[in-house]
Design a protein around this motif. Structure first.
Motif, PDB file in Angstrom:
ATOM      1  N   LEU A 376       0.809  -1.439   0.020  1.00 21.17           N
ATOM      2  CA  LEU A 376       0.115   0.011  -0.107  1.00 21.17           C
ATOM      3  C   LEU A 376       0.646   1.309   0.007  1.00 21.17           C
ATOM      4  O   LEU A 376       0.599   2.319  -0.613  1.00 21.17           O
ATOM      5  CB  LEU A 376      -1.026   0.023   1.298  1.00 21.17           C
ATOM      6  N   LYS A 377       2.037   1.230   0.690  1.00 23.08           N
ATOM      7  CA  LYS A 377       2.874   2.234   0.773  1.00 23.08           C
ATOM      8  C   LYS A 377       3.288   2.819  -0.724  1.00 23.08           C
ATOM      9  O   LYS A 377       3.355   3.514  -1.088  1.00 23.08           O
ATOM     10  CB  LYS A 377       4.177   2.168   1.441  1.00 23.08           C
ATOM     11  N   ASP A 378       3.789   1.461  -1.496  1.00 23.71           N
ATOM     12  CA  ASP A 378       4.357   1.803  -2.974  1.00 23.71           C
ATOM     13  C   ASP A 378       3.062   2.471  -3.735  1.00 23.71           C
ATOM     14  O   ASP A 378       3.381   3.154  -4.686  1.00 23.71           O
ATOM     15  CB  ASP A 378       4.440   0.181  -3.597  1.00 23.71           C
ATOM     16  N   GLN A 379       1.872   2.105  -3.384  1.00 21.09           N
ATOM     17  CA  GLN A 379       0.641   2.582  -4.274  1.00 21.09           C
ATOM     18  C   GLN A 379       0.076   3.981  -3.913  1.00 21.09           C
ATOM     19  O   GLN A 379       0.008   4.464  -4.679  1.00 21.09           O
ATOM     20  CB  GLN A 379      -0.534   1.434  -3.938  1.00 21.09           C
ATOM     21  N   VAL A 380       0.108   3.982  -2.807  1.00 20.92           N
ATOM     22  CA  VAL A 380      -0.376   5.316  -2.059  1.00 20.92           C
ATOM     23  C   VAL A 380       0.566   6.475  -2.284  1.00 20.92           C
ATOM     24  O   VAL A 380       0.399   7.697  -2.166  1.00 20.92           O
ATOM     25  CB  VAL A 380      -1.045   4.954  -0.766  1.00 20.92           C
ATOM     26  N   LEU A 381       1.979   6.041  -1.439  1.00 14.20           N
ATOM     27  CA  LEU A 381       2.794   6.880  -1.187  1.00 14.20           C
ATOM     28  C   LEU A 381       4.202   6.528  -1.970  1.00 14.20           C
ATOM     29  O   LEU A 381       5.214   6.188  -1.331  1.00 14.20           O
ATOM     30  CB  LEU A 381       3.163   7.097   0.288  1.00 14.20           C
ATOM     31  N   PRO A 382       4.147   6.581  -3.221  1.00  8.57           N
ATOM     32  CA  PRO A 382       5.544   6.340  -4.088  1.00  8.57           C
ATOM     33  C   PRO A 382       6.507   7.359  -3.881  1.00  8.57           C
ATOM     34  O   PRO A 382       6.116   8.357  -3.424  1.00  8.57           O
ATOM     35  CB  PRO A 382       4.764   6.126  -5.637  1.00  8.57           C
ATOM     36  N   PRO A 383       7.567   7.039  -4.341  1.00 10.03           N
ATOM     37  CA  PRO A 383       8.724   7.868  -4.217  1.00 10.03           C
ATOM     38  C   PRO A 383       8.355   9.401  -4.521  1.00 10.03           C
ATOM     39  O   PRO A 383       7.795   9.529  -5.849  1.00 10.03           O
ATOM     40  CB  PRO A 383       9.765   7.108  -4.977  1.00 10.03           C
ATOM     41  N   LEU A 384       8.623  10.230  -3.759  1.00 15.27           N
ATOM     42  CA  LEU A 384       8.158  11.481  -4.148  1.00 15.27           C
ATOM     43  C   LEU A 384       8.925  12.274  -5.233  1.00 15.27           C
ATOM     44  O   LEU A 384      10.426  12.539  -4.818  1.00 15.27           O
ATOM     45  CB  LEU A 384       8.335  12.443  -2.713  1.00 15.27           C
ATOM     46  N   ARG A 385       8.236  12.578  -6.271  1.00 17.35           N
ATOM     47  CA  ARG A 385       8.984  13.452  -7.391  1.00 17.35           C
ATOM     48  C   ARG A 385       8.479  14.782  -7.556  1.00 17.35           C
ATOM     49  O   ARG A 385       9.131  15.663  -8.046  1.00 17.35           O
ATOM     50  CB  ARG A 385       8.859  12.551  -8.619  1.00 17.35           C
ATOM     51  N   ASP A 386       7.036  14.682  -7.474  1.00 13.77           N
ATOM     52  CA  ASP A 386       6.695  16.049  -7.490  1.00 13.77           C
ATOM     53  C   ASP A 386       6.833  16.927  -6.248  1.00 13.77           C
ATOM     54  O   ASP A 386       6.039  16.818  -5.114  1.00 13.77           O
ATOM     55  CB  ASP A 386       4.985  15.988  -7.959  1.00 13.77           C
ATOM     56  N   VAL A 387       7.746  17.715  -6.069  1.00 15.22           N
ATOM     57  CA  VAL A 387       8.005  18.535  -5.058  1.00 15.22           C
ATOM     58  C   VAL A 387       7.836  20.172  -5.107  1.00 15.22           C
ATOM     59  O   VAL A 387       8.199  20.890  -4.284  1.00 15.22           O
ATOM     60  CB  VAL A 387       9.657  18.586  -4.711  1.00 15.22           C
ATOM     61  N   THR A 388       6.934  20.466  -6.143  1.00 15.73           N
ATOM     62  CA  THR A 388       6.452  21.910  -6.375  1.00 15.73           C
ATOM     63  C   THR A 388       5.249  22.133  -6.073  1.00 15.73           C
ATOM     64  O   THR A 388       4.752  23.268  -5.406  1.00 15.73           O
ATOM     65  CB  THR A 388       6.691  22.107  -8.005  1.00 15.73           C
ATOM     66  N   ASN A 389       4.036  20.986  -6.176  1.00 17.90           N
ATOM     67  CA  ASN A 389       2.829  21.377  -5.673  1.00 17.90           C
ATOM     68  C   ASN A 389       2.612  20.874  -4.311  1.00 17.90           C
ATOM     69  O   ASN A 389       3.350  20.092  -3.714  1.00 17.90           O
ATOM     70  CB  ASN A 389       1.769  20.609  -6.352  1.00 17.90           C
ATOM     71  N   LEU A 420      -2.321   7.098   6.728  1.00 18.49           N
ATOM     72  CA  LEU A 420      -1.182   7.615   6.099  1.00 18.49           C
ATOM     73  C   LEU A 420       0.079   7.510   7.359  1.00 18.49           C
ATOM     74  O   LEU A 420       1.080   7.311   6.652  1.00 18.49           O
ATOM     75  CB  LEU A 420      -1.442   9.077   5.613  1.00 18.49           C
ATOM     76  N   PHE A 421      -0.312   7.681   8.455  1.00 14.25           N
ATOM     77  CA  PHE A 421       0.629   7.680   9.273  1.00 14.25           C
ATOM     78  C   PHE A 421       1.309   6.316   9.441  1.00 14.25           C
ATOM     79  O   PHE A 421       2.244   6.080   9.529  1.00 14.25           O
ATOM     80  CB  PHE A 421       0.077   7.978  10.697  1.00 14.25           C
ATOM     81  N   VAL A 422       0.384   5.335   9.462  1.00 18.90           N
ATOM     82  CA  VAL A 422       0.538   3.787   9.500  1.00 18.90           C
ATOM     83  C   VAL A 422       1.538   3.494   8.365  1.00 18.90           C
ATOM     84  O   VAL A 422       2.593   2.676   8.434  1.00 18.90           O
ATOM     85  CB  VAL A 422      -0.581   2.924   9.671  1.00 18.90           C
ATOM     86  N   LEU A 423       1.021   3.899   7.256  1.00 21.02           N
ATOM     87  CA  LEU A 423       1.935   3.758   5.910  1.00 21.02           C
ATOM     88  C   LEU A 423       3.341   4.357   6.138  1.00 21.02           C
ATOM     89  O   LEU A 423       4.503   3.619   5.435  1.00 21.02           O
ATOM     90  CB  LEU A 423       1.205   4.368   4.634  1.00 21.02           C
ATOM     91  N   CYS A 424       3.582   5.378   6.842  1.00 20.03           N
ATOM     92  CA  CYS A 424       4.901   6.027   7.093  1.00 20.03           C
ATOM     93  C   CYS A 424       5.339   5.410   8.226  1.00 20.03           C
ATOM     94  O   CYS A 424       6.568   5.848   8.767  1.00 20.03           O
ATOM     95  CB  CYS A 424       4.569   7.463   7.480  1.00 20.03           C
ATOM     96  N   LYS A 425       4.906   4.269   8.880  1.00 22.34           N
ATOM     97  CA  LYS A 425       5.385   3.523   9.978  1.00 22.34           C
ATOM     98  C   LYS A 425       5.481   4.362  11.147  1.00 22.34           C
ATOM     99  O   LYS A 425       6.436   4.241  12.087  1.00 22.34           O
ATOM    100  CB  LYS A 425       6.944   2.934   9.664  1.00 22.34           C
ATOM    101  N   GLU A 426       4.566   5.200  11.250  1.00 19.25           N
ATOM    102  CA  GLU A 426       4.183   6.240  12.378  1.00 19.25           C
ATOM    103  C   GLU A 426       5.461   6.987  12.752  1.00 19.25           C
ATOM    104  O   GLU A 426       5.874   7.313  13.800  1.00 19.25           O
ATOM    105  CB  GLU A 426       3.833   5.212  13.522  1.00 19.25           C
TER     106      GLU A 426
END
Length: 512
Positions: A376-389, A420-426
């Motif tokens: 789910l982390k891969d699907q919901v929070l993939p590596p962050l590429r858009d850092v402008t918006n 989202l917090f759990v996907l970020c391993k809290e």
């Protein structure tokens, strides 16, 4: 409304009264006495040995009349209930369901009982006295493997759902005394025509036909009844029950991977499956994912080798033959849940009833099962590429969930933030990276983590997934800091403001 005569009904498949009033749900108060007398007259006919066509027509009229609560008081007696139970084959006899000509009578009797039990408190009490739940389970056992009596099963299950909804004691009776969990699970297996390939794994034919409307309705009623039977199971359950819950979870996985006759019916089916999965002990939800077969593993290796070398971050998740694979595990069911969640977000309404159950389910799955969380982390929070918006701007799943973190409904924003917090391993720093400080402030304040740190749960360490775009932009994030008011009313970084208030308190204490 005139009373139909039985001799007229022999030549008609449906009564005149039925065609005129089949869509009637509101009744004139001036005709109340007439409707009561008509009900009494119908029961006097049903107690006699009359032709099947007459029985069906009388029951159809009674079903319409039973929508009116006001007229049910004088006709809801133990004797009249027993008449309907006999016609519905809900007796202590061991009669098998062999006479097809009796099926319409059984179905109409069950429909009448559903209306009467729902609308009459007296009928609800009589249901306990007559042990109706046990009789319904007995009828289900007679027809659970029969393919051509779905209407009987459907209204039997609907009545069982109503009883378990209205009486908490019946939930306990179904759960333990009547073995409702395995019985209703078997009804679902039959509706889905499941073929097991392993203990907790069924064969899925992605090219097979959709469920028929009758099979879908039957499955939905079984899911609703099972929900009532297991409503507290996630909190308290015996270790010996784990096998049965895993079987049920495997059946629900199958349910998520098939479709109904229409898109709306499929969504209703999946919605009830999600609700029921929320009652399954989280330790038993591991059956939602399953290892690949040897053949699938070989195909996956070929697919991975075909990916470019610069796409190593995406190599763990591949889409192959409509099957979502992650780290050697089949993630189809989790992907369906994720798609279902996004669809509910896109609806833009009824978030508390429609969205929070699936978000809660995904949160608990992620907290308890590492592979599900990483997928789910891969699907919901993939590596962050858009850092402008800003994190809440855009059409990705992450953007949609971040927008929910500031929703007006407290329950909705709490569960979105928790997911989202759990996907970020809290980890606070990881959450801020994907959501921004303003969006995360509510959760962090509630958890006492505004100063950073992480939650109480332990998660395994993952490798660093920061992209080059994020690494380049990260130093500029220092421009965005939580701010507070100094004692003189000017704005300053929050930590500095808190320190100044602490100094003032210490000085004030010394002075005292």
């Amino acid at each position: 409304m005139r009373k139909p005569r039985c001799k007229e009904l022999k030549s008609r498949p449906r009564s005149w009264t039925y065609y005129v009033h089949r869509a009637t749900f509101k009744f004139e108060s001036t005709d109340e006495d007439k409707r009561k007398k008509l009900c009494e007259g119908i029961f006097k006919v049903l107690v006699k040995d009359v032709p099947t066509t007459c029985q069906v027509s009388c029951l159809e009229v009674l079903r319409i009349l039973s929508r009116d609560k006001k007229i049910l008081v004088p006709v809801t007696t133990k004797e009249n209930m027993q008449i309907l139970l006999r016609l519905a084959k809900l007796t202590e006899s061991d009669d098998s369901l062999e006479k097809v000509s009796e099926f319409p009578v059984i179905v109409e009797s069950l429909k009448c009982l559903c209306n009467i039990v729902f609308n009459s408190q007296m009928a609800q009490q009589l249901s306990l006295e007559l042990n109706l739940a046990a009789k319904l389970c007995n009828l289900l056992r007679k027809c659970k493997d029969r393919k051509f009596i779905n209407d009987i099963k459907c209204f039997d299950l609907r009545l069982l759902f109503l009883l378990s909804l209205l009486h908490t004691d019946i939930r306990s009776q179904l759960r333990y005394e009547l073995q409702g969990l395995p019985l209703l699970t078997q009804i679902l297996e039959s509706a889905f025509s499941i073929k097991w390939t392993d203990e907790y794994e069924s064969a899925i034919d992605h090219n097979g036909p959709p469920l028929s409307p009758q099979e879908t309705d039957c499955a939905i009623e079984a899911l609703k009844a099972l929900f009532n039977v297991t409503v507290d199971s996630w909190k308290v359950h015996k270790e010996s029950d784990s096998h049965q819950f895993r079987v049920m979870a495997a059946v629900l996985r199958h349910c998520l991977l098939i479709v109904g006759p229409t898109e709306d019916k499929t969504e209703e089916l999946h919605s009830n499956a999600v609700n029921l999965l929320s009652n399954v002990p989280v330790s038993c939800l591991d059956v939602l994912i399953c290892p690949l077969t040897h053949e699938e593993t070989a195909q996956e290796a070929t697919t991975l080798d075909e990916l470019p070398s610069d796409k190593t971050a995406e190599k763990e998740t591949v889409l192959k033959n409509n099957t979502m694979v992650y780290n050697g595990m089949n993630m189809e069911a989790i992907q369906v849940l994720l798609n279902f969640m996004e669809k509910r977000i896109d609806k833009g309404s009824s978030y508390r009833e429609g969205l929070t159950p699936v978000l809660s389910l995904l949160t608990e799955c992620s907290r308890a099962h590492r592979n599900i969380r990483k997928f789910l982390k891969d699907q919901v929070l993939p590596p962050l590429r858009d850092v402008t918006n800003r994190p809440e701007v855009g059409s990705t799943v992450r953007n949609k969930l971040v927008r929910l973190m500031t929703h007006v409904d407290l329950g909705v924003k709490q569960i979105a933030a928790e997911f989202l917090f759990v996907l970020c391993k809290e980890r606070v720093d990881s959450l801020l990276k994907y959501t921004g400080y303003g969006n995360a402030a509510g959760l962090l304040a509630a958890r006492g983590l505004l100063a950073g740190g992480r939650g109480d749960n332990w998660y395994s360490e993952d490798e660093d997934t920061d992209t080059e775009e994020y690494k380049n932009a990260k130093p500029k994030e220092e421009l965005l800091k939580p701010m507070g008011l100094k004692p003189d009313g000017t704005i300053t970084p929050l930590e500095e403001a808190l320190n100044q208030y602490s100094v003032i308190e210490e000085t004030s204490s010394d002075t005292d």
